[in-house]
Design a protein around this motif. Structure first.
Motif, PDB file in Angstrom:
ATOM      1  N   LEU A  23      -6.065 -23.683 -62.085  1.00  0.00           N
ATOM      2  CA  LEU A  23      -6.381 -24.472 -60.894  1.00  0.00           C
ATOM      3  C   LEU A  23      -7.891 -24.637 -60.745  1.00  0.00           C
ATOM      4  N   MET A  24      -8.634 -23.564 -61.054  1.00  0.00           N
ATOM      5  CA  MET A  24     -10.087 -23.622 -60.958  1.00  0.00           C
ATOM      6  C   MET A  24     -10.658 -24.687 -61.901  1.00  0.00           C
ATOM      7  N   GLU A  25     -10.161 -24.726 -63.134  1.00  0.00           N
ATOM      8  CA  GLU A  25     -10.647 -25.725 -64.082  1.00  0.00           C
ATOM      9  C   GLU A  25     -10.302 -27.139 -63.621  1.00  0.00           C
ATOM     10  N   PHE A  26      -9.107 -27.270 -63.063  1.00  0.00           N
ATOM     11  CA  PHE A  26      -8.694 -28.585 -62.563  1.00  0.00           C
ATOM     12  C   PHE A  26      -9.623 -29.045 -61.442  1.00  0.00           C
ATOM     13  N   ILE A  27      -9.917 -28.147 -60.514  1.00  0.00           N
ATOM     14  CA  ILE A  27     -10.780 -28.503 -59.382  1.00  0.00           C
ATOM     15  C   ILE A  27     -12.207 -28.786 -59.851  1.00  0.00           C
ATOM     16  N   LYS A  28     -12.686 -28.022 -60.827  1.00  0.00           N
ATOM     17  CA  LYS A  28     -14.009 -28.304 -61.385  1.00  0.00           C
ATOM     18  C   LYS A  28     -14.049 -29.719 -61.960  1.00  0.00           C
ATOM     19  N   GLY A  29     -12.967 -30.086 -62.655  1.00  0.00           N
ATOM     20  CA  GLY A  29     -12.900 -31.428 -63.218  1.00  0.00           C
ATOM     21  C   GLY A  29     -12.915 -32.490 -62.135  1.00  0.00           C
ATOM     22  N   VAL A  30     -12.173 -32.237 -61.038  1.00  0.00           N
ATOM     23  CA  VAL A  30     -12.148 -33.184 -59.929  1.00  0.00           C
ATOM     24  C   VAL A  30     -13.562 -33.400 -59.395  1.00  0.00           C
ATOM     25  N   ARG A  31     -14.299 -32.312 -59.267  1.00  0.00           N
ATOM     26  CA  ARG A  31     -15.664 -32.416 -58.736  1.00  0.00           C
ATOM     27  C   ARG A  31     -16.565 -33.226 -59.674  1.00  0.00           C
ATOM     28  N   VAL A  32     -16.448 -32.963 -60.971  1.00  0.00           N
ATOM     29  CA  VAL A  32     -17.274 -33.686 -61.944  1.00  0.00           C
ATOM     30  C   VAL A  32     -16.932 -35.182 -61.930  1.00  0.00           C
ATOM     31  N   GLY A  33     -15.626 -35.490 -61.948  1.00  0.00           N
ATOM     32  CA  GLY A  33     -15.201 -36.889 -61.938  1.00  0.00           C
ATOM     33  C   GLY A  33     -15.632 -37.609 -60.678  1.00  0.00           C
ATOM     34  N   GLN A  34     -15.508 -36.931 -59.546  1.00  0.00           N
ATOM     35  CA  GLN A  34     -15.914 -37.530 -58.275  1.00  0.00           C
ATOM     36  C   GLN A  34     -17.407 -37.834 -58.266  1.00  0.00           C
ATOM     37  N   GLU A  35     -18.202 -36.887 -58.713  1.00  0.00           N
ATOM     38  CA  GLU A  35     -19.654 -37.052 -58.707  1.00  0.00           C
ATOM     39  C   GLU A  35     -20.089 -38.205 -59.607  1.00  0.00           C
ATOM     40  N   SER A  36     -19.469 -38.329 -60.785  1.00  0.00           N
ATOM     41  CA  SER A  36     -19.864 -39.393 -61.716  1.00  0.00           C
ATOM     42  C   SER A  36     -19.578 -40.768 -61.117  1.00  0.00           C
ATOM     43  N   ARG A  37     -18.428 -40.889 -60.445  1.00  0.00           N
ATOM     44  CA  ARG A  37     -18.096 -42.174 -59.835  1.00  0.00           C
ATOM     45  C   ARG A  37     -18.964 -42.446 -58.615  1.00  0.00           C
ATOM     46  N   TYR A  38     -19.253 -41.412 -57.857  1.00  0.00           N
ATOM     47  CA  TYR A  38     -20.069 -41.552 -56.644  1.00  0.00           C
ATOM     48  C   TYR A  38     -21.463 -42.080 -56.984  1.00  0.00           C
ATOM     49  N   GLN A  39     -22.049 -41.572 -58.055  1.00  0.00           N
ATOM     50  CA  GLN A  39     -23.392 -42.018 -58.442  1.00  0.00           C
ATOM     51  C   GLN A  39     -23.393 -43.497 -58.827  1.00  0.00           C
ATOM     52  N   ILE A  40     -22.333 -43.943 -59.483  1.00  0.00           N
ATOM     53  CA  ILE A  40     -22.222 -45.357 -59.840  1.00  0.00           C
ATOM     54  C   ILE A  40     -22.071 -46.204 -58.584  1.00  0.00           C
ATOM     55  N   GLN A  41     -21.248 -45.738 -57.643  1.00  0.00           N
ATOM     56  CA  GLN A  41     -21.039 -46.487 -56.401  1.00  0.00           C
ATOM     57  C   GLN A  41     -22.322 -46.621 -55.596  1.00  0.00           C
ATOM     58  N   ARG A  42     -23.123 -45.575 -55.562  1.00  0.00           N
ATOM     59  CA  ARG A  42     -24.389 -45.619 -54.820  1.00  0.00           C
ATOM     60  C   ARG A  42     -25.288 -46.726 -55.329  1.00  0.00           C
ATOM     61  N   GLU A  43     -25.274 -46.950 -56.636  1.00  0.00           N
ATOM     62  CA  GLU A  43     -26.130 -47.981 -57.215  1.00  0.00           C
ATOM     63  C   GLU A  43     -25.515 -49.376 -57.110  1.00  0.00           C
ATOM     64  N   ALA A  44     -24.180 -49.428 -57.140  1.00  0.00           N
ATOM     65  CA  ALA A  44     -23.503 -50.723 -57.211  1.00  0.00           C
ATOM     66  C   ALA A  44     -23.270 -51.380 -55.861  1.00  0.00           C
ATOM     67  N   TYR A  45     -23.063 -50.578 -54.806  1.00  0.00           N
ATOM     68  CA  TYR A  45     -22.674 -51.153 -53.517  1.00  0.00           C
ATOM     69  C   TYR A  45     -23.866 -51.335 -52.586  1.00  0.00           C
ATOM     70  N   PRO A  46     -23.856 -52.407 -51.797  1.00  0.00           N
ATOM     71  CA  PRO A  46     -24.955 -52.627 -50.843  1.00  0.00           C
ATOM     72  C   PRO A  46     -24.767 -51.853 -49.540  1.00  0.00           C
ATOM     73  N   TRP A  47     -23.722 -51.035 -49.444  1.00  0.00           N
ATOM     74  CA  TRP A  47     -23.479 -50.243 -48.244  1.00  0.00           C
ATOM     75  C   TRP A  47     -23.465 -48.759 -48.611  1.00  0.00           C
ATOM     76  N   LYS A  48     -23.504 -47.924 -47.600  1.00  0.00           N
ATOM     77  CA  LYS A  48     -23.513 -46.479 -47.819  1.00  0.00           C
ATOM     78  C   LYS A  48     -22.130 -46.007 -48.251  1.00  0.00           C
ATOM     79  N   VAL A  49     -22.082 -45.187 -49.283  1.00  0.00           N
ATOM     80  CA  VAL A  49     -20.822 -44.658 -49.802  1.00  0.00           C
ATOM     81  C   VAL A  49     -20.748 -43.169 -49.505  1.00  0.00           C
ATOM     82  N   GLU A  50     -19.594 -42.705 -49.057  1.00  0.00           N
ATOM     83  CA  GLU A  50     -19.385 -41.292 -48.773  1.00  0.00           C
ATOM     84  C   GLU A  50     -18.474 -40.684 -49.830  1.00  0.00           C
ATOM     85  N   LYS A  51     -18.670 -39.405 -50.094  1.00  0.00           N
ATOM     86  CA  LYS A  51     -17.765 -38.711 -51.009  1.00  0.00           C
ATOM     87  C   LYS A  51     -16.431 -38.446 -50.313  1.00  0.00           C
ATOM     88  N   VAL A  52     -15.368 -38.605 -51.061  1.00  0.00           N
ATOM     89  CA  VAL A  52     -14.032 -38.364 -50.530  1.00  0.00           C
ATOM     90  C   VAL A  52     -13.842 -36.863 -50.295  1.00  0.00           C
TER      91      VAL A  52
END
Length: 351
Positions: free
Chosen positions: A216-245
């Motif tokens: 479960l720990m490895e799964f959650i670590k993966g979730v965090r990594v995947g979320q962060e990678s997408r969040y950084q792309i969204q911050r650059e791509a969107y003209p509005w403020k993006v929040e982490k889920v």
């Protein structure tokens, strides 16, 4: 006549060769002054634009109306000629792409050229959806000025319904992947990326029973990594403020108890249910009015059958097919959005 052709970066030489084949007498300059994604074409062929656009590698072919030195005063000097091509009842915008070093900025060109054209035409400026675009392409010591219609392909237009109307009230309940540590981490990354991509209200990781803590720990670590990678792309791509889920862990059965008690709309995706087409009208209406839409997605195993009794809907998204774990979230959300959008348009039409 001269054209500024835009293509994918790295495709300039290939595109230039195809243009030379289509227009043997044309002068073709790939990557002018070393700038990628550009090809300049000069030709006397009146059908040049049509021939250029027949080449798939070409993304845009911009006909140059005026070519002047890359100086602010020289660019402003063509304002009167450009103004003749814009009617008073039309809207316009000035867009500038500057390459190289100059003593003025792109914003300076937009503001000053736009103000001068407005004064000459009395036309309104519309930066979002203009009828016409005054395109200024600056490459080194040259400025190329064109007049284009409003863009054919746009991300954000008034006739599109914002998908966030649905997704911001969606809570995803995802059973975790278990087994090999590397596999847990990998699937976690894909699920974290998917949940963040749709900017849902919450992601709940919900085991159905006791499971290995380290898996479960490895799964959650993966979730965090995947979320962060997408969040950084969204911050650059969107003209509005993006929040982490928000991401939480909760026992699957307790999620059902709590959400059912609080009268949330519960949807389980499972091949044992009716197809989406059979329930789409009622489901779309219920999603439209629901305060929260809770969607359950399995992992390796489906959602336990005993929970079907407590769900408002059990839906088969693609009959006779079983989705891979990492495809569960995108498949469910895109399918739900399609029927939600259709219902929303019907409601707006009635109102």
């Amino acid at each position: 006549m001269k054209f500024l052709v835009k293509t994918q970066r790295g495709m300039e030489s290939v595109t230039a060769n195809y243009i030379r084949e289509a227009l043997p007498d044309a002068e073709v300059w790939a990557s002018p002054m070393g700038y990628s994604g550009l090809v300049i074409v000069e030709t006397d062929d009146r059908s040049a634009e049509e021939k250029i656009l027949e080449i798939p590698e070409v993304e845009r072919a911009i006909k140059v109306l005026f070519e002047v030195p890359a100086e602010l005063e020289a660019i402003l000097s063509v304002a009167e000629d450009v103004a003749k091509l814009i009617r008073e009842n039309e809207t316009f915008a000035v867009k500038t792409k500057r390459r190289g070093k100059h003593d003025f900025s792109s914003l300076d060109v937009n503001a000053q050229l736009g103000a001068k054209i407005k004064e000459l035409t009395n036309a309104d400026v519309n930066l979002s959806w203009p009828d016409k675009v005054v395109q200024v392409e600056i490459i080194g010591d040259k400025a190329y000025i064109s007049l284009l219609p409003g863009e054919e392909y746009r991300k954000f237009t008034p006739d599109k319904i914002n998908a966030r109307k649905l997704f911001r009230k969606v809570t995803l309940v995802q059973m975790p992947y278990w087994g090999d540590y590397k596999a847990c981490r990998s699937f976690g990354e894909k699920i974290g990326r998917a949940a963040q991509a749709f900017e849902v209200r919450e992601l709940i990781i919900a085991p159905k029973e006791k499971m290995d803590a380290f898996e479960l720990m490895e799964f959650i670590k993966g979730v965090r990594v995947g979320q962060e990678s997408r969040y950084q792309i969204q911050r650059e791509a969107y003209p509005w403020k993006v929040e982490k889920v928000p991401v939480s862990v909760w026992d699957l059965y307790q999620v059902v108890r709590d959400k059912r008690r609080n009268k949330r709309l519960l949807i389980i995706t499972d091949p044992k249910g009716p197809s989406l087409a059979e329930v789409k009208d009622k489901l779309a209406r219920d999603m439209y009015y629901a305060k929260e839409v809770v969607i359950f997605v399995g992992s390796r195993e489906g959602i336990p059958r005993g929970l079907f009794r407590f769900a408002d809907y059990v839906v088969d998204l693609a009959p006779y097919m079983t989705f891979a774990t990492e495809h569960g979230i995108p498949a469910a959300l895109v399918s739900m959005w399609e029927i939600y959008e259709e219902y929303s348009r019907t409601r707006e039409g009635e109102e």
